[in-house]
Every structure is written in structure tokens, then in C-alpha cells.
Design a protein around this motif. Structure first.
Motif, PDB file in Angstrom:
ATOM      1  N   GLY A 120      12.870  -0.872   8.551  1.00  0.00           N
ATOM      2  CA  GLY A 120      12.408  -0.517   9.891  1.00  0.00           C
ATOM      3  C   GLY A 120      10.970  -0.053   9.949  1.00  0.00           C
ATOM      4  N   ILE A 121      10.283  -0.002   8.801  1.00  0.00           N
ATOM      5  CA  ILE A 121       8.926   0.536   8.759  1.00  0.00           C
ATOM      6  C   ILE A 121       7.893  -0.565   8.983  1.00  0.00           C
ATOM      7  N   GLU A 122       6.923  -0.279   9.823  1.00  0.00           N
ATOM      8  CA  GLU A 122       5.787  -1.176  10.051  1.00  0.00           C
ATOM      9  C   GLU A 122       4.614  -0.681   9.208  1.00  0.00           C
ATOM     10  N   VAL A 123       3.961  -1.589   8.487  1.00  0.00           N
ATOM     11  CA  VAL A 123       2.867  -1.224   7.587  1.00  0.00           C
ATOM     12  C   VAL A 123       1.560  -1.838   8.082  1.00  0.00           C
ATOM     13  N   ALA A 124       0.518  -1.011   8.138  1.00  0.00           N
ATOM     14  CA  ALA A 124      -0.840  -1.489   8.419  1.00  0.00           C
ATOM     15  C   ALA A 124      -1.661  -1.247   7.161  1.00  0.00           C
ATOM     16  N   LEU A 125      -2.103  -2.328   6.520  1.00  0.00           N
ATOM     17  CA  LEU A 125      -2.792  -2.242   5.234  1.00  0.00           C
ATOM     18  C   LEU A 125      -4.236  -2.716   5.388  1.00  0.00           C
ATOM     19  N   THR A 126      -5.179  -1.847   5.048  1.00  0.00           N
ATOM     20  CA  THR A 126      -6.597  -2.197   5.061  1.00  0.00           C
ATOM     21  C   THR A 126      -7.080  -2.328   3.627  1.00  0.00           C
ATOM     22  N   VAL A 127      -7.603  -3.514   3.274  1.00  0.00           N
ATOM     23  CA  VAL A 127      -8.132  -3.774   1.939  1.00  0.00           C
ATOM     24  C   VAL A 127      -9.643  -3.887   2.053  1.00  0.00           C
ATOM     25  N   THR A 128     -10.370  -3.014   1.365  1.00  0.00           N
ATOM     26  CA  THR A 128     -11.819  -2.993   1.524  1.00  0.00           C
ATOM     27  C   THR A 128     -12.465  -2.448   0.256  1.00  0.00           C
ATOM     28  N   ASN A 129     -13.768  -2.167   0.291  1.00  0.00           N
ATOM     29  CA  ASN A 129     -14.438  -1.661  -0.906  1.00  0.00           C
ATOM     30  C   ASN A 129     -14.314  -0.142  -0.989  1.00  0.00           C
ATOM     31  N   ARG A 130     -14.756   0.400  -2.109  1.00  0.00           N
ATOM     32  CA  ARG A 130     -14.579   1.831  -2.368  1.00  0.00           C
ATOM     33  C   ARG A 130     -15.288   2.699  -1.326  1.00  0.00           C
ATOM     34  N   GLN A 131     -16.531   2.337  -0.967  1.00  0.00           N
ATOM     35  CA  GLN A 131     -17.274   3.156  -0.018  1.00  0.00           C
ATOM     36  C   GLN A 131     -16.559   3.231   1.326  1.00  0.00           C
ATOM     37  N   ALA A 132     -16.000   2.113   1.773  1.00  0.00           N
ATOM     38  CA  ALA A 132     -15.275   2.110   3.046  1.00  0.00           C
ATOM     39  C   ALA A 132     -13.992   2.925   2.959  1.00  0.00           C
ATOM     40  N   VAL A 133     -13.303   2.848   1.815  1.00  0.00           N
ATOM     41  CA  VAL A 133     -12.086   3.647   1.636  1.00  0.00           C
ATOM     42  C   VAL A 133     -12.424   5.138   1.659  1.00  0.00           C
ATOM     43  N   LEU A 134     -13.515   5.517   0.996  1.00  0.00           N
ATOM     44  CA  LEU A 134     -13.917   6.927   0.993  1.00  0.00           C
ATOM     45  C   LEU A 134     -14.256   7.398   2.405  1.00  0.00           C
TER      46      LEU A 134
END
Length: 314
Positions: A120-134
Motif C-alpha cells: 500500500g506504500i507509494e514511493v517517490a525516489l529522486t536519483v541525483t548527484n551528491r551535492q543535490a542530495v546534500l
């Protein structure tokens, strides 16, 4: 004041994208509808929330206060909804993750296991570079972030969840491919292909060579792991990557992991979130899933080491 959750949600989207148009695309609304929601929120609060600077909409001082309050309010409502669903025996809700691009080689398997157990869980996954994750981690835009090197200068909770060994790679016909225990000094004479500045992989590898008084001769800076692999296959130089990225190329023999003294460099994948952040029920469950996987991996490694030791003694 008459403020709706819808108005707060729309305003957050505009502030995040700094654009009415991009917010409208994200929310599947018309641009006039987005503008109207923000204008109604400003009228209710009696302050201007956005300034137009060039082509971008920047939050005013009051707008930044509302961004913080809106995020806390919407997070609290989401946690309430998920806790109520959990009380009804329904594991429902939304999980937002931001991961560095290299983590996409190992995380989907763990995420798939979690989603199979909690459909039942909806997942939103963002894949990006380290600077954007920070940046996303600092702004608390996601439930959890996955990255390699623990962030510096951010007050976060970080836990190790998996090994992330870094290796040096070459074409199979490279002169170093057949050598063993290659000195770092010899490797440092070869042209290198590395990720962009700020990449955790690059930081770790450069730190290793710098500690030995060596500087890697850069031939090319590339923005993705796949680009580095193709450049190495093309004979442009040596590369440094997480071993997790080499499953296909290692099996086909397209790339060779070099036997360099001091390698692999042992790092660990980290799951992180801002200290003091109230995790949702779903985020807590996924964090428990990741920690349990890490514990199982440690126990499995210890068992293998024990069996190997017993076999050597016989």
C-alpha cells in the motif's frame, strides 16, 4: 485566518521550483490556478510571500517563515494519516527518498523487498548527484537520504546500511590489468577518469592518493558512472567506481578490477535525515528494514569468516 492545506502545498511547490509554471506541471494544475492559490494564501496572511527576481520566484523573509511552517504542518498531517492507517492495520502512506546515483545499483533490491511486504506504500525516489542530495537533506525535503561519505557541516543522524567498496578499473588489455599488488605510485602515472567535483567517490579516492603525496593526472571529468565505464572501455584511462556498479561489466569481462595496494577502499552506504526530524510511520519502517539488512550482512560476514577459519585449522 483561513488557510487550507491545499494552499500550503501549492505554495511549497512554487517556492521549491521558484516557478509557477513548474509548480503547475508538478501538481497537474493550470498556472492561473497555482497563482490563485498563492494569492489567496497571501491575502489570508496579509503579507507578500514571493518576489520575482528575473525569471524566478524567490520567497520573501515572510515567505521563508511560511515555507518552514508549511513543511512542518504538511509533514504532521501526513504522519497523522499514516499512524491512523497503521492503527487500522493498513500499512499505507508515501515514502520519499533521495539517493546519490551510485546507490541505484543496490538500493532498488532493498526497496523492492520493502514494497513487496507493504504493497500500500507509494514511493517517490529522486536519483541525483551528491551535492543535490546534500541540499535536499539540509532542506529536509525527503523522508530519508542515501549517500556514501557522511555529510560534513550538517546536523544529521546517519547510520551505515551496507558496504560500499571502491575499486580502480581498466580495460582488460591495459598493461596493468595482469599485474598484482600494484603500487599506488605506479597507478598515479596513468590518466584518470573521475566523477564531478563534490562526488563522494572522487573525494575518497583523491584523499587516498593525497595522503601518499600523489596527485592523479585527470584526463576527463564525467557526470555519471555509466559514462566513466564507457570511457574506460574506450581506452581513455583508468576509472574509480563503487564495486556495486560493475555487476554487468565484471560478468562480461568488459572491465577489469585492478589489484592495487590499499584497494578496495572500504566505505559504507549511509542513510541520513536531519536531527530532530519526526519520521513518518512509513519512513521509520523503511529505516528499520535497512538497519535489519545491515545487521544480517554483518552476521553473514562473521559466519563466513568463522567457517573459513575453522576450515583452515582442519
Amino acid at each position: 485566518m483561513r488557510i487550507s492545506l491545499r494552499q500550503l502545498s501549492v505554495f511549497l511547490s512554487v517556492a521549491r521550483h521558484q516557478s509557477y509554471t513548474r509548480a503547475a506541471e508538478e501538481l497537474n494544475l493550470t498556472q492561473p490556478a497555482v497563482f490563485t492559490q498563492v494569492k489567496q494564501l497571501e491575502d489570508s496572511l496579509g503579507v507578500a510571500l514571493l518576489d520575482r527576481i528575473g525569471k524566478r520566484m524567490q520567497p520573501t523573509d515572510a515567505g521563508r517563515v511560511v515555507v518552514e511552517g508549511a513543511r512542518e504542518t504538511l509533514d504532521a498531517v501526513e504522519r497523522m494519516e499514516m499512524r491512523l492507517a497503521d492503527m487500522r492495520g493498513l500499512r499505507e502512506g508515501r515514502l520519499t527518498l533521495a539517493i546519490v546515483s551510485t546507490a541505484q545499483y543496490f538500493l532498488p533490491r532493498l526497496l523492492g523487498q520493502f514494497c513487496d511486504a507493504n504493497p500500500g506504500i507509494e514511493v517517490a525516489l529522486t536519483v541525483t548527484n551528491r551535492q543535490a542530495v546534500l541540499a535536499r537533506l539540509a532542506a529536509s525535503e525527503d523522508d530519508l537520504c542515501i549517500l556514501g561519505t557522511p555529510p560534513e557541516g550538517l546536523d544529521v543522524v546517519a547510520r551505515a546500511i551496507a558496504d560500499n567498496p571502491l575499486v580502480l578499473i581498466a580495460r582488460p588489455d591495459h598493461p596493468l590489468a595482469a599485474e598484482v599488488n600494484i603500487p599506488p605510485e605506479r597507478v598515479a602515472r596513468e590518466p584518470f577518469l573521475l566523477r564531478e567535483r563534490g562526488s563522494g567517490t572522487r573525494l575518497t579516492v583523491e584523499r587516498f592518493f593525497r595522503a601518499r603525496g600523489l596527485t592523479l593526472p585527470m584526463r576527463m571529468e564525467l557526470g555519471s558512472n555509466e559514462a566513466i565505464k564507457q570511457a574506460v572501455i574506450g581506452g581513455l584511462g583508468l576509472g574509480a567506481l563503487s564495486r556495486d556498479t560493475l555487476a554487468l561489466e565484471g560478468a562480461t569481462g568488459a572491465l577489469k578490477v585492478l589489484d592495487v595496494a590499499g584497494f578496495p577502499l572500504l566505505r559504507q552506504w549511509q542513510v541520513a535525515y536531519p536531527r530532530g526530524k519526526h519520521l513518518s510511520v512509513v519512513a521509520e519502517a523503511f529505516l528499520d528494514h535497512l538497519v535489519a539488512h545491515a545487521r544480517q550482512a554483518v552476521e553473514a560476514g562473521a559466519a563466513i569468516a568463522r567457517i573459513a577459519k575453522e576450515a583452515a585449522q582442519e
